[in-house]
Motif scaffolding. Structure first.
Motif: not given
Length: 352
Positions: A9-14, A16-22, A244-252, A327-333
Protein backbone atom coordinates in the motif's frame (compact mmCIF):
# COMPACT_ATOMS: atom_id res chain seq x y z
CA UNK A 1 7.51 6.50 -13.29
CA UNK A 2 3.75 6.08 -13.33
CA UNK A 3 1.12 4.68 -10.99
CA UNK A 4 1.83 1.10 -12.10
CA UNK A 5 5.39 1.35 -10.76
CA UNK A 6 4.26 2.15 -7.20
CA UNK A 7 4.24 -0.69 -4.70
CA UNK A 8 1.25 -1.11 -2.39
CA UNK A 9 0.00 0.00 0.00
CA UNK A 10 1.06 3.59 -0.72
CA UNK A 11 -0.41 7.08 -0.45
CA UNK A 12 -1.09 9.06 -3.62
CA UNK A 13 -1.63 12.83 -3.67
CA UNK A 14 -3.44 14.37 -6.64
CA UNK A 15 -1.66 17.71 -7.11
CA UNK A 16 -4.37 19.20 -9.31
CA UNK A 17 -6.97 18.59 -6.60
CA UNK A 18 -4.64 19.96 -3.92
CA UNK A 19 -4.24 23.14 -5.92
CA UNK A 20 -7.99 23.49 -6.47
CA UNK A 21 -8.76 22.90 -2.78
CA UNK A 22 -6.17 25.42 -1.60
CA UNK A 23 -7.25 28.09 -4.07
CA UNK A 24 -10.93 27.71 -3.21
CA UNK A 25 -10.21 28.23 0.49
CA UNK A 26 -7.87 31.15 -0.07
CA UNK A 27 -10.34 32.82 -2.43
CA UNK A 28 -13.07 32.49 0.19
CA UNK A 29 -10.83 33.91 2.91
CA UNK A 30 -9.76 36.83 0.71
CA UNK A 31 -13.35 37.60 -0.25
CA UNK A 32 -14.40 37.79 3.41
CA UNK A 33 -11.38 39.60 4.84
CA UNK A 34 -10.10 36.57 6.74
CA UNK A 35 -6.48 35.70 7.40
CA UNK A 36 -5.80 32.06 6.59
CA UNK A 37 -3.39 30.14 8.84
CA UNK A 38 -3.65 26.51 7.70
CA UNK A 39 -3.09 23.60 10.04
CA UNK A 40 -0.30 21.34 8.77
CA UNK A 41 -1.40 18.27 10.75
CA UNK A 42 -3.05 16.93 7.60
CA UNK A 43 -0.22 17.02 5.07
CA UNK A 44 2.87 17.31 7.34
CA UNK A 45 4.90 18.55 4.35
CA UNK A 46 6.89 21.82 4.30
CA UNK A 47 6.46 21.98 0.52
CA UNK A 48 2.68 22.24 0.92
CA UNK A 49 3.03 24.71 3.81
CA UNK A 50 5.13 26.90 1.52
CA UNK A 51 2.53 26.55 -1.24
CA UNK A 52 -0.22 27.60 1.16
CA UNK A 53 1.77 30.71 2.05
CA UNK A 54 2.52 31.48 -1.59
CA UNK A 55 -1.22 31.48 -2.24
CA UNK A 56 -1.80 33.97 0.59
CA UNK A 57 -1.73 32.25 3.98
CA UNK A 58 -0.08 34.37 6.69
CA UNK A 59 1.67 31.41 8.29
CA UNK A 60 0.86 27.92 9.55
CA UNK A 61 -0.61 26.15 12.54
CA UNK A 62 1.12 23.11 14.07
CA UNK A 63 -0.36 21.14 16.94
CA UNK A 64 2.78 19.80 18.60
CA UNK A 65 6.30 21.14 19.11
CA UNK A 66 7.91 18.39 17.05
CA UNK A 67 5.62 19.20 14.15
CA UNK A 68 6.51 22.90 14.46
CA UNK A 69 10.24 22.15 14.64
CA UNK A 70 10.04 20.05 11.49
CA UNK A 71 8.24 22.89 9.72
CA UNK A 72 10.87 25.40 10.85
CA UNK A 73 13.55 23.05 9.55
CA UNK A 74 11.67 23.13 6.25
CA UNK A 75 11.88 26.92 6.04
CA UNK A 76 8.55 27.97 7.58
CA UNK A 77 9.04 31.16 9.62
CA UNK A 78 5.59 31.99 11.07
CA UNK A 79 4.15 29.25 13.28
CA UNK A 80 1.20 29.11 15.68
CA UNK A 81 1.05 26.39 18.35
CA UNK A 82 -2.52 26.20 19.72
CA UNK A 83 -1.62 23.87 22.57
CA UNK A 84 -0.70 24.24 26.24
CA UNK A 85 3.09 23.71 26.41
CA UNK A 86 4.17 22.35 29.80
CA UNK A 87 7.40 21.03 31.34
CA UNK A 88 11.03 22.08 31.37
CA UNK A 89 12.11 20.08 28.30
CA UNK A 90 9.31 21.39 26.11
CA UNK A 91 9.79 24.98 27.28
CA UNK A 92 13.46 24.80 26.34
CA UNK A 93 12.53 23.57 22.88
CA UNK A 94 9.89 26.28 22.61
CA UNK A 95 12.49 28.90 23.52
CA UNK A 96 14.86 27.62 20.84
CA UNK A 97 12.07 27.64 18.26
CA UNK A 98 11.12 31.20 19.26
CA UNK A 99 14.66 32.36 18.47
CA UNK A 100 14.34 31.31 14.82
CA UNK A 101 10.66 31.85 13.95
CA UNK A 102 7.77 34.22 14.47
CA UNK A 103 6.04 32.11 17.09
CA UNK A 104 2.72 32.31 18.92
CA UNK A 105 1.20 29.90 21.42
CA UNK A 106 -1.93 29.45 23.53
CA UNK A 107 -2.85 28.90 27.14
CA UNK A 108 -6.08 28.19 28.98
CA UNK A 109 -4.71 28.06 32.53
CA UNK A 110 -2.43 29.94 34.90
CA UNK A 111 0.22 27.19 35.35
CA UNK A 112 0.89 27.16 31.58
CA UNK A 113 1.29 30.94 31.57
CA UNK A 114 3.59 30.75 34.59
CA UNK A 115 5.82 28.31 32.69
CA UNK A 116 5.98 30.64 29.69
CA UNK A 117 6.72 33.63 31.91
CA UNK A 118 9.55 31.86 33.72
CA UNK A 119 11.34 30.94 30.49
CA UNK A 120 10.53 33.95 28.32
CA UNK A 121 11.78 37.08 30.07
CA UNK A 122 12.98 39.41 27.31
CA UNK A 123 10.53 42.31 26.83
CA UNK A 124 12.23 43.25 23.56
CA UNK A 125 11.21 39.90 22.03
CA UNK A 126 8.12 38.72 23.89
CA UNK A 127 6.34 35.45 23.27
CA UNK A 128 2.85 36.03 21.83
CA UNK A 129 0.22 34.14 23.82
CA UNK A 130 -3.44 33.72 22.86
CA UNK A 131 -6.06 32.63 25.38
CA UNK A 132 -7.86 29.47 24.30
CA UNK A 133 -11.64 29.59 24.68
CA UNK A 134 -14.10 26.72 24.81
CA UNK A 135 -16.89 28.05 22.60
CA UNK A 136 -18.85 24.81 22.78
CA UNK A 137 -16.66 21.99 21.43
CA UNK A 138 -15.91 20.73 24.94
CA UNK A 139 -12.18 20.36 24.54
CA UNK A 140 -9.60 22.79 25.99
CA UNK A 141 -10.35 26.43 26.72
CA UNK A 142 -11.58 28.85 29.36
CA UNK A 143 -15.29 28.59 30.04
CA UNK A 144 -16.26 32.24 30.46
CA UNK A 145 -15.34 35.70 29.23
CA UNK A 146 -14.26 36.68 32.73
CA UNK A 147 -11.75 33.81 32.80
CA UNK A 148 -10.38 35.01 29.48
CA UNK A 149 -9.89 38.49 30.94
CA UNK A 150 -8.06 37.15 33.99
CA UNK A 151 -5.67 35.08 31.89
CA UNK A 152 -5.07 37.99 29.51
CA UNK A 153 -4.14 40.17 32.49
CA UNK A 154 -1.73 37.49 33.73
CA UNK A 155 -0.10 37.30 30.30
CA UNK A 156 0.29 41.07 30.03
CA UNK A 157 1.79 41.27 33.51
CA UNK A 158 4.72 39.04 32.47
CA UNK A 159 7.59 41.07 30.93
CA UNK A 160 8.51 38.40 28.39
CA UNK A 161 4.96 37.71 27.22
CA UNK A 162 2.37 39.64 25.27
CA UNK A 163 -1.36 39.03 25.04
CA UNK A 164 -2.05 38.37 21.34
CA UNK A 165 -5.76 37.55 21.26
CA UNK A 166 -8.22 34.67 21.51
CA UNK A 167 -8.22 31.22 19.95
CA UNK A 168 -10.94 28.60 19.72
CA UNK A 169 -11.74 25.32 18.06
CA UNK A 170 -15.49 25.84 17.71
CA UNK A 171 -18.19 23.19 17.46
CA UNK A 172 -19.52 22.37 14.00
CA UNK A 173 -22.61 24.19 12.84
CA UNK A 174 -22.87 26.47 15.89
CA UNK A 175 -21.75 29.71 14.25
CA UNK A 176 -24.27 31.95 16.01
CA UNK A 177 -23.34 30.57 19.42
CA UNK A 178 -19.62 30.98 18.70
CA UNK A 179 -20.13 34.55 17.48
CA UNK A 180 -22.03 35.46 20.66
CA UNK A 181 -19.36 33.88 22.88
CA UNK A 182 -16.51 35.70 21.15
CA UNK A 183 -18.27 39.08 21.13
CA UNK A 184 -18.89 38.79 24.87
CA UNK A 185 -15.23 37.99 25.48
CA UNK A 186 -14.03 40.78 23.17
CA UNK A 187 -16.29 43.28 24.93
CA UNK A 188 -14.99 42.25 28.35
CA UNK A 189 -11.38 42.41 27.22
CA UNK A 190 -11.82 45.80 25.59
CA UNK A 191 -13.36 47.13 28.79
CA UNK A 192 -10.23 45.94 30.61
CA UNK A 193 -8.04 47.77 28.06
CA UNK A 194 -6.93 44.44 26.58
CA UNK A 195 -8.58 44.52 23.16
CA UNK A 196 -7.64 41.29 21.31
CA UNK A 197 -6.05 41.93 17.92
CA UNK A 198 -6.28 38.33 16.75
CA UNK A 199 -9.37 36.14 17.01
CA UNK A 200 -8.46 32.72 15.63
CA UNK A 201 -10.89 29.90 14.92
CA UNK A 202 -10.67 26.76 12.79
CA UNK A 203 -12.08 23.53 11.46
CA UNK A 204 -12.54 22.40 7.87
CA UNK A 205 -16.24 21.40 8.14
CA UNK A 206 -17.31 25.03 8.66
CA UNK A 207 -14.59 26.61 6.54
CA UNK A 208 -17.05 27.91 3.95
CA UNK A 209 -19.25 29.30 6.75
CA UNK A 210 -16.44 31.20 8.47
CA UNK A 211 -17.94 34.55 7.48
CA UNK A 212 -20.91 33.74 9.75
CA UNK A 213 -18.55 34.45 12.68
CA UNK A 214 -17.48 38.04 11.88
CA UNK A 215 -15.83 38.42 15.29
CA UNK A 216 -13.04 36.13 14.06
CA UNK A 217 -10.33 37.43 11.75
CA UNK A 218 -8.17 34.30 11.39
CA UNK A 219 -9.12 30.80 10.27
CA UNK A 220 -7.16 27.55 10.71
CA UNK A 221 -8.41 24.79 8.37
CA UNK A 222 -6.41 21.59 8.06
CA UNK A 223 -8.11 18.73 6.24
CA UNK A 224 -9.35 21.00 3.43
CA UNK A 225 -6.10 20.49 1.49
CA UNK A 226 -6.92 16.81 0.83
CA UNK A 227 -10.49 16.16 1.92
CA UNK A 228 -11.76 12.75 3.03
CA UNK A 229 -14.96 10.81 3.61
CA UNK A 230 -15.39 12.32 7.06
CA UNK A 231 -15.37 15.87 5.70
CA UNK A 232 -17.74 14.93 2.88
CA UNK A 233 -20.11 13.37 5.42
CA UNK A 234 -20.00 16.63 7.38
CA UNK A 235 -20.85 18.64 4.28
CA UNK A 236 -17.47 19.95 3.15
CA UNK A 237 -16.41 19.09 -0.38
CA UNK A 238 -17.20 16.03 -2.45
CA UNK A 239 -15.57 12.68 -3.07
CA UNK A 240 -14.30 13.78 -6.49
CA UNK A 241 -12.39 16.62 -4.78
CA UNK A 242 -10.54 14.31 -2.38
CA UNK A 243 -6.83 14.56 -3.20
CA UNK A 244 -5.45 11.72 -1.05
CA UNK A 245 -6.01 8.07 -1.84
CA UNK A 246 -4.44 4.86 -0.59
CA UNK A 247 -3.31 2.58 -3.40
CA UNK A 248 -3.98 -1.07 -2.50
CA UNK A 249 -3.87 -4.48 -4.15
CA UNK A 250 -6.49 -7.22 -4.11
CA UNK A 251 -4.60 -10.16 -2.61
CA UNK A 252 -7.46 -12.64 -2.17
CA UNK A 253 -11.01 -13.43 -3.34
CA UNK A 254 -12.10 -16.17 -0.88
CA UNK A 255 -15.72 -15.96 -2.09
CA UNK A 256 -17.46 -14.23 -4.99
CA UNK A 257 -18.74 -11.56 -2.61
CA UNK A 258 -15.54 -10.96 -0.63
CA UNK A 259 -12.20 -9.40 -1.52
CA UNK A 260 -9.15 -8.88 0.68
CA UNK A 261 -6.82 -5.92 0.20
CA UNK A 262 -3.24 -5.48 1.43
CA UNK A 263 -4.15 -2.30 3.34
CA UNK A 264 -5.48 -2.80 6.84
CA UNK A 265 -5.58 -0.46 9.81
CA UNK A 266 -1.85 0.28 9.39
CA UNK A 267 -2.64 1.89 6.04
CA UNK A 268 -6.26 3.10 6.18
CA UNK A 269 -6.53 3.82 9.93
CA UNK A 270 -9.59 2.64 11.82
CA UNK A 271 -11.58 5.88 12.12
CA UNK A 272 -15.26 5.68 11.25
CA UNK A 273 -17.42 8.44 9.81
CA UNK A 274 -20.96 9.12 8.66
CA UNK A 275 -20.54 6.82 5.64
CA UNK A 276 -20.49 3.03 5.77
CA UNK A 277 -17.21 1.18 6.10
CA UNK A 278 -13.54 2.11 6.27
CA UNK A 279 -13.04 3.85 2.94
CA UNK A 280 -14.47 4.55 -0.50
CA UNK A 281 -13.10 2.41 -3.34
CA UNK A 282 -13.07 4.78 -6.30
CA UNK A 283 -13.43 2.20 -9.08
CA UNK A 284 -16.07 0.18 -7.22
CA UNK A 285 -18.27 2.70 -5.36
CA UNK A 286 -20.81 0.04 -4.34
CA UNK A 287 -18.15 -1.97 -2.48
CA UNK A 288 -17.99 -1.63 1.30
CA UNK A 289 -14.77 -2.01 3.31
CA UNK A 290 -16.50 -3.75 6.18
CA UNK A 291 -13.58 -4.52 8.50
CA UNK A 292 -9.87 -3.96 9.02
CA UNK A 293 -7.25 -6.04 10.72
CA UNK A 294 -3.69 -4.73 10.84
CA UNK A 295 -2.72 -5.86 7.33
CA UNK A 296 -6.04 -6.84 5.74
CA UNK A 297 -9.06 -4.90 4.51
CA UNK A 298 -12.22 -7.00 4.16
CA UNK A 299 -14.40 -5.81 1.27
CA UNK A 300 -18.03 -6.75 0.67
CA UNK A 301 -18.64 -6.90 -3.10
CA UNK A 302 -22.23 -8.15 -3.00
CA UNK A 303 -23.69 -4.87 -4.31
CA UNK A 304 -21.14 -4.48 -7.13
CA UNK A 305 -22.26 -5.15 -10.72
CA UNK A 306 -18.59 -5.69 -11.59
CA UNK A 307 -15.95 -7.02 -9.22
CA UNK A 308 -12.15 -6.70 -8.97
CA UNK A 309 -9.83 -9.59 -9.68
CA UNK A 310 -6.87 -10.83 -7.66
CA UNK A 311 -3.89 -8.60 -8.38
CA UNK A 312 -6.03 -5.60 -9.32
CA UNK A 313 -4.91 -2.30 -7.80
CA UNK A 314 -7.49 0.02 -6.27
CA UNK A 315 -7.49 3.60 -5.00
CA UNK A 316 -9.30 4.16 -1.70
CA UNK A 317 -10.43 7.49 -0.26
CA UNK A 318 -9.92 7.02 3.51
CA UNK A 319 -12.34 8.08 6.20
CA UNK A 320 -9.77 10.34 7.89
CA UNK A 321 -6.79 11.40 5.81
CA UNK A 322 -4.88 13.12 8.65
CA UNK A 323 -4.34 9.83 10.46
CA UNK A 324 -3.42 8.03 7.24
CA UNK A 325 -0.69 10.60 6.55
CA UNK A 326 0.90 9.78 9.90
CA UNK A 327 1.10 6.08 8.99
CA UNK A 328 3.44 6.47 6.01
CA UNK A 329 7.03 7.64 5.55
CA UNK A 330 6.37 9.33 2.24
CA UNK A 331 3.68 10.11 -0.33
CA UNK A 332 3.66 10.02 -4.12
CA UNK A 333 2.78 13.30 -5.81
CA UNK A 334 0.68 12.64 -8.91
CA UNK A 335 -0.47 14.44 -12.05
CA UNK A 336 -3.11 12.15 -13.53
CA UNK A 337 -1.41 8.72 -13.53
CA UNK A 338 2.13 10.09 -13.69
CA UNK A 339 4.39 10.41 -10.64
CA UNK A 340 5.71 13.96 -10.37
CA UNK A 341 7.63 13.37 -7.18
CA UNK A 342 7.99 11.52 -3.90
CA UNK A 343 7.88 13.55 -0.68
CA UNK A 344 9.06 12.49 2.77
CA UNK A 345 6.53 13.24 5.51
CA UNK A 346 8.84 15.22 7.77
CA UNK A 347 6.36 15.61 10.65
CA UNK A 348 5.36 11.96 10.83
CA UNK A 349 5.22 10.73 14.42
CA UNK A 350 5.99 14.18 15.90
CA UNK A 351 3.58 13.81 18.80
CA UNK A 352 5.79 15.48 21.44
Amino acid sequence: MDINDIDTPSVLIDLDKVDANLRAAQDYADAHGLTLRPHVKTHKLPRFARLQQELGAVGITAQKLGEAEAMADGGIEDIFLPYNILGHAKLERLYALHKRTALSVTADNAPTIAGYAARFTDPSRPLAVLVECDTGAGRCGVQTASEAVELAKTIEAAPGLTFAGLMSYPPQGKTQHVQKWLVEAMTALTAADLRPERISIGGTPDLMRAAEIPAANEYRPGTYIYGDRMQVAWGHGALDRCALTVLATVVSRPTPDRAILDSGSKALAADLCGAAGHGHIVAYPEAVVTALSEEHAIVDLSACPERPEIGERLQIIPNHCCVVTNLFDHVYLMRKSEVEGKARITSRGKIR
